[in-house]
Structures are given as structure tokens and as C-alpha cells.
Design a protein around this motif. Sequence first.
Motif, mmCIF file in Angstrom:
data_model
loop_
_atom_site.group_PDB
_atom_site.id
_atom_site.type_symbol
_atom_site.label_atom_id
_atom_site.label_comp_id
_atom_site.label_asym_id
_atom_site.label_seq_id
_atom_site.Cartn_x
_atom_site.Cartn_y
_atom_site.Cartn_z
ATOM 1 N N ARG A 125 80.919 28.556 122.546
ATOM 2 C CA ARG A 125 81.026 28.442 121.087
ATOM 3 C C ARG A 125 80.305 29.598 120.407
ATOM 4 O O ARG A 125 80.839 30.210 119.480
ATOM 5 C CB ARG A 125 80.446 27.116 120.615
ATOM 6 N N ARG B 119 83.192 28.597 129.060
ATOM 7 C CA ARG B 119 83.823 27.290 128.828
ATOM 8 C C ARG B 119 84.321 26.686 130.134
ATOM 9 O O ARG B 119 84.137 25.495 130.388
ATOM 10 C CB ARG B 119 84.967 27.477 127.845
ATOM 11 N N GLY C 241 81.712 25.057 132.250
ATOM 12 C CA GLY C 241 81.018 23.892 131.699
ATOM 13 C C GLY C 241 79.856 24.245 130.797
ATOM 14 O O GLY C 241 78.911 23.472 130.674
ATOM 15 N N ARG C 242 79.903 25.395 130.135
ATOM 16 C CA ARG C 242 78.858 25.812 129.199
ATOM 17 C C ARG C 242 79.465 25.975 127.809
ATOM 18 O O ARG C 242 79.596 27.078 127.297
ATOM 19 C CB ARG C 242 78.221 27.125 129.672
ATOM 20 N N PRO C 243 79.845 24.852 127.188
ATOM 21 C CA PRO C 243 80.545 24.939 125.905
ATOM 22 C C PRO C 243 79.698 25.518 124.772
ATOM 23 O O PRO C 243 80.245 26.151 123.860
ATOM 24 C CB PRO C 243 80.953 23.498 125.615
ATOM 25 N N ASP C 244 78.386 25.321 124.798
ATOM 26 C CA ASP C 244 77.552 25.866 123.722
ATOM 27 C C ASP C 244 77.536 27.392 123.763
ATOM 28 O O ASP C 244 77.615 28.054 122.723
ATOM 29 C CB ASP C 244 76.137 25.306 123.802
ATOM 30 N N LEU D 11 88.134 24.484 121.430
ATOM 31 C CA LEU D 11 86.843 24.020 121.939
ATOM 32 C C LEU D 11 86.287 22.911 121.050
ATOM 33 O O LEU D 11 85.830 21.876 121.548
ATOM 34 C CB LEU D 11 85.854 25.190 122.017
ATOM 35 N N VAL D 12 86.352 23.095 119.747
ATOM 36 C CA VAL D 12 85.858 22.079 118.815
ATOM 37 C C VAL D 12 86.702 20.810 118.932
ATOM 38 O O VAL D 12 86.166 19.696 118.922
ATOM 39 C CB VAL D 12 85.856 22.629 117.367
ATOM 40 N N GLN D 13 88.009 20.966 119.086
ATOM 41 C CA GLN D 13 88.880 19.800 119.222
ATOM 42 C C GLN D 13 88.511 18.979 120.455
ATOM 43 O O GLN D 13 88.478 17.747 120.393
ATOM 44 C CB GLN D 13 90.336 20.245 119.304
ATOM 45 N N GLU D 14 88.231 19.642 121.563
ATOM 46 C CA GLU D 14 87.847 18.923 122.795
ATOM 47 C C GLU D 14 86.565 18.119 122.605
ATOM 48 O O GLU D 14 86.439 17.028 123.143
ATOM 49 C CB GLU D 14 87.631 19.908 123.940
ATOM 50 N N ARG D 15 85.634 18.664 121.851
ATOM 51 C CA ARG D 15 84.323 18.032 121.709
ATOM 52 C C ARG D 15 84.236 17.074 120.528
ATOM 53 O O ARG D 15 83.549 16.070 120.607
ATOM 54 C CB ARG D 15 83.247 19.112 121.579
ATOM 55 N N GLU D 16 84.921 17.411 119.409
ATOM 56 C CA GLU D 16 84.707 16.656 118.179
ATOM 57 C C GLU D 16 85.980 16.087 117.561
ATOM 58 O O GLU D 16 85.903 15.366 116.569
ATOM 59 C CB GLU D 16 84.006 17.547 117.151
#
Length: 151
Positions: free
Chosen positions: A87, A78, A81-84, A108-113
Motif C-alpha cells: 500500500r 503484496r 503477504g506484506r499488504p502494508d 488492494l483496498v477492496q481485498e482488505r476493506e
Amino acid sequence: MGLGFFLLPAGGVLSLTGVYLGSGTLIGVSWIMWLAGVLLLIARRNRRPPDPDQLAAAAAAGDARAVRGLRMLALDARSQGRPDAARRMLRQAVKAGDVESMWELGRLVQEREGLAAAEPWFRMAAGRGHPVARRLFRTGGELNPDGTSPL
């Protein structure tokens, strides 16, 4: 960080103390500390990072140390810069029941979605006793502002 990062400055302090006091014994011990610190740093540098697939298999088998290792690799991914990848690893740690990974996956989900998408992960962590996640669901908390959505 590791013991090597501690031994180098500690050896330096011991060396200076030995010089100040005129103690050959302290100076000798400081050289041993410096040498040990350098060798530990070299050994750490040459160590291969753990394999996420092996950690995931060990975590699924119930190895708590592997679960923590998987979470650490996920947090490292994370930060790079490799969030996938983060996750994927956090989900594997969550499957093993790691409460801290539930919280981190929610973040992590909150940052992205957004917060609404992260709510199930935060609720899962809070339900298993994560103290910060629990605060989100208290009356007036971000996920329970009016008191209608408690744990």
C-alpha cells in the motif's frame, strides 16, 4: 523472466538439432547459448533488489521507469503477504500519476476493506482512462448498478 531462461532451452534445441544434422557449427553455437544463459542467470541471482526509497524519490522526480519499478515492488510485496508495504509503495506510485498503480491500490483496498472503500481509487483510475476501472462505472457495473454514479 529474462533472457537466461530463454537461452538455456533454445541452446538445448539447437544442440539436439546439431547432433541430428551432424553440424558441428550448430553444436558450437548451442554451447555459447548455454554458457550465456547460465552466466545471465548467475548475474540475475546476484543482483540486489532496487531500494524502494530510491525508486520513490526517482518516481517523484518524474522517472517513469522508477514508477513502474515501484509498482512491481509493491505487487511483489503484496504477493508475499506484506499488504502494508504494498500500500505504501502503491501510494507513492499514485502520487507520481501512475494509472495502473491507482487500479492496483483499489484492488488492494477492496481485498482488505471492501468495494466501497476502494471506490475512490477505482474512480481515480477510471477517470484517467483505465479500461477495466471504467467498466466498473458503466451503467450496470459494480459501482454504478442503477446508472446514478457515472464517472
